[in-house]
Design an enzyme around this catalytic site. Structure first.
Site, PDB file in Angstrom:
ATOM      1  CB  ALA A 119      21.797  18.153  61.061  1.00  0.00           C
ATOM      2  CG  HIS A 154      17.858   8.667  60.280  1.00  0.00           C
ATOM      3  ND1 HIS A 154      18.512   8.464  61.471  1.00  0.00           N
ATOM      4  CD2 HIS A 154      18.344   9.840  59.792  1.00  0.00           C
ATOM      5  CE1 HIS A 154      19.368   9.459  61.675  1.00  0.00           C
ATOM      6  NE2 HIS A 154      19.274  10.308  60.669  1.00  0.00           N
ATOM      7  N   GLY A 200       6.878  10.559  57.734  1.00  0.00           N
ATOM      8  CA  GLY A 200       5.785  10.671  56.780  1.00  0.00           C
ATOM      9  C   GLY A 200       4.468  11.178  57.326  1.00  0.00           C
TER      10      GLY A 200
END
Length: 354
Positions: free
Chosen positions: A90, A248, A281
């Site tokens: 977002a 997330h 990651g």
């Protein structure tokens, strides 16, 4: 590994000229940079997500013909040049005026598929034209029917699957990095009547929502945010066409297991019934090969793409993703693997560190 930075310190992730894409450019406002770089609570999971992939050591093979490396995959009806996707993020418009369209343009030039956030400030039709076939991320409202018009619009714009994010309940902690970016001008979404998309999972989200979304949306449903093998199995049994192993990006539960740790368990439980994707990651070609060896069919890249977008728009996004693909190909050759479909579990071994 960068320590968690409180609001009073310099901007997190500032660019280091010796490490391309290592952090946000200095031109990005501090609150925006912290929003993209930030993690839950102390930021422990953000740091460990990156470190955990390095715990899987590669064990290369030799005497293999690697004169040609095949990176193509077919997922959800998309013929992909490589097993990489841009993760849904977002507020990309806070990094570049054309946000998602610019990102999609850069990804397409690198042969990478976009997973578009439902909170895009750019119209989904424009993103579809710029990036080609894409996956559409979304949340559900408590009143599920409110999302139906957007499903129809996204499908008409070129979406070939819906990525349902399931790991953001309304009780989730509201960490500082979210609060500070909220003080900036609000991003208006052109896809919803009031300009505000759903921003988290409803409290009563269940596997039945997978079946409902599949029925009313008419496209495959990929469930994003799975960290337990039992949940992955439940999603598949409910009709999910794919599962994204994700915490997330370390932005929710601080202290949860890393995706590099849980991916093998989830892949084993799913048993090849549907594709497995993973994020969190992944920063190098070696990490991509590790993820494939642990059972992933494809990976999603988030923060590095956001940093590249902020630093140089579509051209920089293309450069980043092309470099990652080249690094992946080099590592496949070094490991004696000629196709991403041939990467197997015996290519990696968990390393116990002190």
């Amino acid at each position: 590994m960068r320590p968690h930075l409180p609001a009073t310190t310099p901007r997190p992730g500032a660019s280091n000229p010796t490490q391309p894409w290592a952090g946000m450019p200095e031109s990005v406002p501090a609150a925006v940079a912290e929003y993209f770089e930030g993690g839950g609570d102390t930021g422990q999971t953000v740091r460990l997500n990156e470190a955990a992939w390095k715990r899987w050591s590669l064990q290369p093979r030799v005497f293999r013909d690697v004169s040609v490396i095949d990176t193509a995959v077919d997922l959800f009806g998309i013929q992909m040049h490589n097993p990489m996707l841009v993760a849904p993020m977002a507020s990309l418009s806070k990094l570049h005026i054309d946000g998602e369209v610019e990102c999609a343009t850069g990804a397409r030039a690198a042969g990478v598929t976009m997973c578009l956030t439902s909170g895009s400030a750019q119209e989904v039709e424009a993103v579809g034209r710029a990036g080609g076939a894409f996956l559409q991320q979304l949340y559900l409202w408590p009143d599920r029917e409110r999302i139906r018009p957007f499903l129809e619009r996204a499908a008409a714009a070129g979406a070939v699957g819906f990525v349902l994010t399931v790991d953001s309940p309304p009780q989730a902690a509201h960490y500082g990095f979210r609060g500070r970016v909220a003080g900036l001008p609000r991003v208006h979404s052109p896809h919803f009547p009031d300009g505000v998309p759903p921003s988290g999972s409803p409290a009563d989200l269940s596997c039945e929502d997978i079946s409902w979304l599949r029925r009313v949306g008419g496209l495959p449903v990929i469930v994003k945010g799975v960290q337990h093998p039992d949940d992955a199995v439940a999603a598949v049994q409910a009709g999910a066409a794919g599962v994204v192993v994700s915490n997330h990006g370390g932005r929710q539960s601080d202290g949860c297991l890393t995706t590099a740790e849980v991916l093998p368990e989830v892949a084993a439980a799913v048993g090849g019934r549907v594709p497995i994707l993973v994020d969190g990651g992944i920063r190098s070609g070696e990490d991509i090969v590790r993820a494939l060896a642990l059972g992933a069919n494809a990976i999603l890249i988030g923060r590095p793409v956001a940093r590249a977008l902020a630093g140089g728009g579509a051209v920089a996004v293309t450069h980043l993703l092309t470099e990652l693909q080249q690094a992946m190909c080099a590592q496949l050759a070094l490991c004696g693997v000629r196709s991403v479909r041939d990467v197997s579990r015996d290519l990696v071994r968990w390393r116990e560190w002190g």
